[in-house]
Scaffold this motif. Sequence first.
Motif, PDB file in Angstrom:
ATOM      1  N   ILE A   1     -16.932   0.376   1.174  1.00 32.79           N
ATOM      2  CA  ILE A   1     -15.607   0.963   0.992  1.00 32.79           C
ATOM      3  C   ILE A   1     -15.697   2.217   0.125  1.00 32.79           C
ATOM      4  CG2 ILE A   1     -13.330   0.552  -0.024  1.00 32.79           C
ATOM      5  CD1 ILE A   1     -13.631  -2.393   0.844  1.00 32.79           C
ATOM      6  N   VAL A   2     -16.545   2.170  -0.897  1.00 32.61           N
ATOM      7  CA  VAL A   2     -16.775   3.365  -1.718  1.00 32.61           C
ATOM      8  C   VAL A   2     -17.267   4.517  -0.843  1.00 32.61           C
ATOM      9  CG1 VAL A   2     -18.252   4.336  -3.529  1.00 32.61           C
ATOM     10  CG2 VAL A   2     -17.198   2.093  -3.861  1.00 32.61           C
ATOM     11  N   ALA A   3     -18.250   4.239   0.001  1.00 31.55           N
ATOM     12  CA  ALA A   3     -18.796   5.290   0.870  1.00 31.55           C
ATOM     13  C   ALA A   3     -17.730   5.861   1.797  1.00 31.55           C
ATOM     14  CB  ALA A   3     -19.965   4.729   1.684  1.00 31.55           C
TER      15      ALA A   3
ATOM     16  N   ALA B   1       0.812  -1.215   0.000  1.00 31.41           N
ATOM     17  CA  ALA B   1       0.000   0.000   0.000  1.00 31.41           C
ATOM     18  C   ALA B   1       0.848   1.268   0.000  1.00 31.41           C
ATOM     19  CB  ALA B   1      -0.944  -0.005   1.206  1.00 31.41           C
ATOM     20  N   ASN B   2       1.929   1.282   0.786  1.00 28.05           N
ATOM     21  CA  ASN B   2       2.784   2.462   0.818  1.00 28.05           C
ATOM     22  C   ASN B   2       3.464   2.700  -0.529  1.00 28.05           C
ATOM     23  OD1 ASN B   2       2.894   3.553   3.721  1.00 28.05           O
ATOM     24  ND2 ASN B   2       3.090   1.351   4.014  1.00 28.05           N
ATOM     25  N   LEU B   3       3.845   1.632  -1.204  1.00 27.61           N
ATOM     26  CA  LEU B   3       4.436   1.769  -2.531  1.00 27.61           C
ATOM     27  C   LEU B   3       3.420   2.334  -3.514  1.00 27.61           C
ATOM     28  CD1 LEU B   3       6.654   1.342  -4.628  1.00 27.61           C
ATOM     29  CD2 LEU B   3       5.868  -1.037  -4.846  1.00 27.61           C
ATOM     30  N   GLN B   4       2.177   1.836  -3.466  1.00 28.12           N
ATOM     31  CA  GLN B   4       1.145   2.382  -4.341  1.00 28.12           C
ATOM     32  C   GLN B   4       1.001   3.887  -4.131  1.00 28.12           C
ATOM     33  OE1 GLN B   4      -2.630   0.059  -4.691  1.00 28.12           O
ATOM     34  NE2 GLN B   4      -1.667  -1.292  -3.198  1.00 28.12           N
ATOM     35  N   ALA B   5       1.007   4.300  -2.873  1.00 34.70           N
ATOM     36  CA  ALA B   5       0.871   5.731  -2.568  1.00 34.70           C
ATOM     37  C   ALA B   5       2.019   6.528  -3.170  1.00 34.70           C
ATOM     38  CB  ALA B   5       0.833   5.927  -1.055  1.00 34.70           C
ATOM     39  N   ASP B   6       3.236   6.010  -3.052  1.00 40.48           N
ATOM     40  CA  ASP B   6       4.400   6.735  -3.554  1.00 40.48           C
ATOM     41  C   ASP B   6       4.380   6.802  -5.076  1.00 40.48           C
ATOM     42  OD1 ASP B   6       6.785   8.104  -3.605  1.00 40.48           O
ATOM     43  OD2 ASP B   6       7.847   6.685  -2.329  1.00 40.48           O
ATOM     44  N   MET B   7       4.007   5.714  -5.724  1.00 41.47           N
ATOM     45  CA  MET B   7       3.914   5.720  -7.181  1.00 41.47           C
ATOM     46  C   MET B   7       2.843   6.701  -7.645  1.00 41.47           C
ATOM     47  SD  MET B   7       4.605   1.762  -8.369  1.00 41.47           S
ATOM     48  CE  MET B   7       2.969   1.228  -8.012  1.00 41.47           C
ATOM     49  N   ALA B   8       1.712   6.713  -6.951  1.00 43.79           N
ATOM     50  CA  ALA B   8       0.635   7.633  -7.319  1.00 43.79           C
ATOM     51  C   ALA B   8       1.077   9.081  -7.144  1.00 43.79           C
ATOM     52  CB  ALA B   8      -0.601   7.349  -6.471  1.00 43.79           C
ATOM     53  N   ARG B   9       1.757   9.377  -6.023  1.00 41.85           N
ATOM     54  CA  ARG B   9       2.249  10.736  -5.792  1.00 41.85           C
ATOM     55  C   ARG B   9       3.239  11.148  -6.877  1.00 41.85           C
ATOM     56  NH1 ARG B   9       7.042  12.534  -2.898  1.00 41.85           N
ATOM     57  NH2 ARG B   9       7.747  10.478  -3.626  1.00 41.85           N
ATOM     58  N   THR B  10       4.098  10.212  -7.297  1.00 42.83           N
ATOM     59  CA  THR B  10       5.084  10.526  -8.319  1.00 42.83           C
ATOM     60  C   THR B  10       4.403  10.843  -9.653  1.00 42.83           C
ATOM     61  OG1 THR B  10       6.744   9.175  -7.219  1.00 42.83           O
ATOM     62  CG2 THR B  10       7.108   9.653  -9.547  1.00 42.83           C
TER      63      THR B  10
ATOM     64  N   LEU C   1      -8.310  -4.459   0.245  1.00 44.28           N
ATOM     65  CA  LEU C   1      -8.477  -3.121  -0.327  1.00 44.28           C
ATOM     66  C   LEU C   1      -8.918  -2.131   0.746  1.00 44.28           C
ATOM     67  CD1 LEU C   1      -8.644  -1.201  -2.774  1.00 44.28           C
ATOM     68  CD2 LEU C   1     -11.010  -1.983  -3.093  1.00 44.28           C
ATOM     69  N   GLY C   2      -9.868  -2.537   1.561  1.00 45.95           N
ATOM     70  CA  GLY C   2     -10.321  -1.662   2.634  1.00 45.95           C
ATOM     71  C   GLY C   2      -9.229  -1.329   3.630  1.00 45.95           C
ATOM     72  N   GLU C   3      -8.338  -2.269   3.880  1.00 38.98           N
ATOM     73  CA  GLU C   3      -7.222  -2.027   4.795  1.00 38.98           C
ATOM     74  C   GLU C   3      -6.155  -1.136   4.161  1.00 38.98           C
ATOM     75  OE1 GLU C   3      -5.943  -5.990   5.618  1.00 38.98           O
ATOM     76  OE2 GLU C   3      -7.749  -6.487   6.788  1.00 38.98           O
ATOM     77  N   ALA C   4      -5.982  -1.254   2.850  1.00 39.21           N
ATOM     78  CA  ALA C   4      -4.909  -0.517   2.172  1.00 39.21           C
ATOM     79  C   ALA C   4      -5.226   0.965   2.012  1.00 39.21           C
ATOM     80  CB  ALA C   4      -4.641  -1.131   0.801  1.00 39.21           C
ATOM     81  N   LEU C   5      -6.466   1.317   1.782  1.00 41.63           N
ATOM     82  CA  LEU C   5      -6.789   2.709   1.431  1.00 41.63           C
ATOM     83  C   LEU C   5      -6.413   3.709   2.535  1.00 41.63           C
ATOM     84  CD1 LEU C   5     -10.023   2.052  -0.580  1.00 41.63           C
ATOM     85  CD2 LEU C   5      -7.981   3.220  -1.445  1.00 41.63           C
TER      86      LEU C   5
ATOM     87  N   PRO D   1      -7.603  12.189  -6.494  1.00 36.86           N
ATOM     88  CA  PRO D   1      -8.930  11.558  -6.516  1.00 36.86           C
ATOM     89  C   PRO D   1      -8.804  10.037  -6.482  1.00 36.86           C
ATOM     90  CG  PRO D   1      -8.734  13.222  -8.249  1.00 36.86           C
ATOM     91  CD  PRO D   1      -7.357  13.000  -7.704  1.00 36.86           C
ATOM     92  N   ILE D   2      -9.601   9.424  -5.629  1.00 32.73           N
ATOM     93  CA  ILE D   2      -9.639   7.962  -5.530  1.00 32.73           C
ATOM     94  C   ILE D   2     -10.879   7.468  -6.252  1.00 32.73           C
ATOM     95  CG2 ILE D   2      -9.862   5.990  -3.976  1.00 32.73           C
ATOM     96  CD1 ILE D   2      -8.391   7.679  -1.859  1.00 32.73           C
TER      97      ILE D   2
END
Length: 262
Positions: free
Chosen positions: A173-175, A88-97, A136-140, A159-160
């Motif tokens: 999870i959407v809500a 999850a942390n890697l996804q965040a960093d890739m998204a930020r980049t 997915l719910g834990e990662a967000l 935006p997610i």
Amino acid sequence: MTSVQNRPVRIGVQIAPQHAPYAVIRDTVAQLEDLGVDILFNWDHFFPLSGERNGLHFESWTMLGAWAEQTSRVEFGSLVNCNSYRNANLQADMARTLDRISGGRFIFGTGAGWFERDYDEYGYEFGTAGSRIAALGEALPVITDRWSQLNPPPTRPIPILIGGGGVKKTLRIVAQHADIWHSFSSPTVLAEKREILRRHGEAVGRDVSEIEISTELRGRNEATAEELLALGTTMFTLGLSGPHHDIASVRRWLAWRDSVTS
């Protein structure tokens, strides 16, 4: 006609990263941006989902890095990222980049994953639908927390977009987390699921009118699209696949977008 909450009607095109050389995909990206498409998507799989089982195919996130540099106006992302493949942390960093490379045009589309071949051949645990949705719910929350710690931070609240329509778990999870909810719903199904989403929002303390609704246009006509618009959809997506990307359908739906927002 105006859309709900005065959101603009937007057209997103998913270019499936299959059955075409990358040069063809790159040229299609340029064409679509020039035509006036609002958002470009690929998908996060490792093999084709249709056609020749072992046909040409490219990886999602590295392709998005190329799109971030190539484009200058469109928003872009994956429809959708598979949460299972990456920390999850890697996804965040890739998204930020990607957000930084593009000057704030990246959309973090994500989902729980479903295509078992991806997992089996790349060595990921497939688990069950329930375990993948729970992950997915834990990662967000981890992803959004990591965005607050990165230096430099994202240029905007990224935006997610969450894809899926499961009424008990996915819509909850959407809500909780989504800025955009994407599904393949018909007007009848969308009306039902909007009410379920509203109830999930009440349960978690969220006004779900904040969430943009995105719906696939495959097999739809303009009359159905206007029904979906009346039900709150403001992002409409359609897909293109190789070896040749026929953009006639894109021109048609861009003309419709312009007609309903004029």
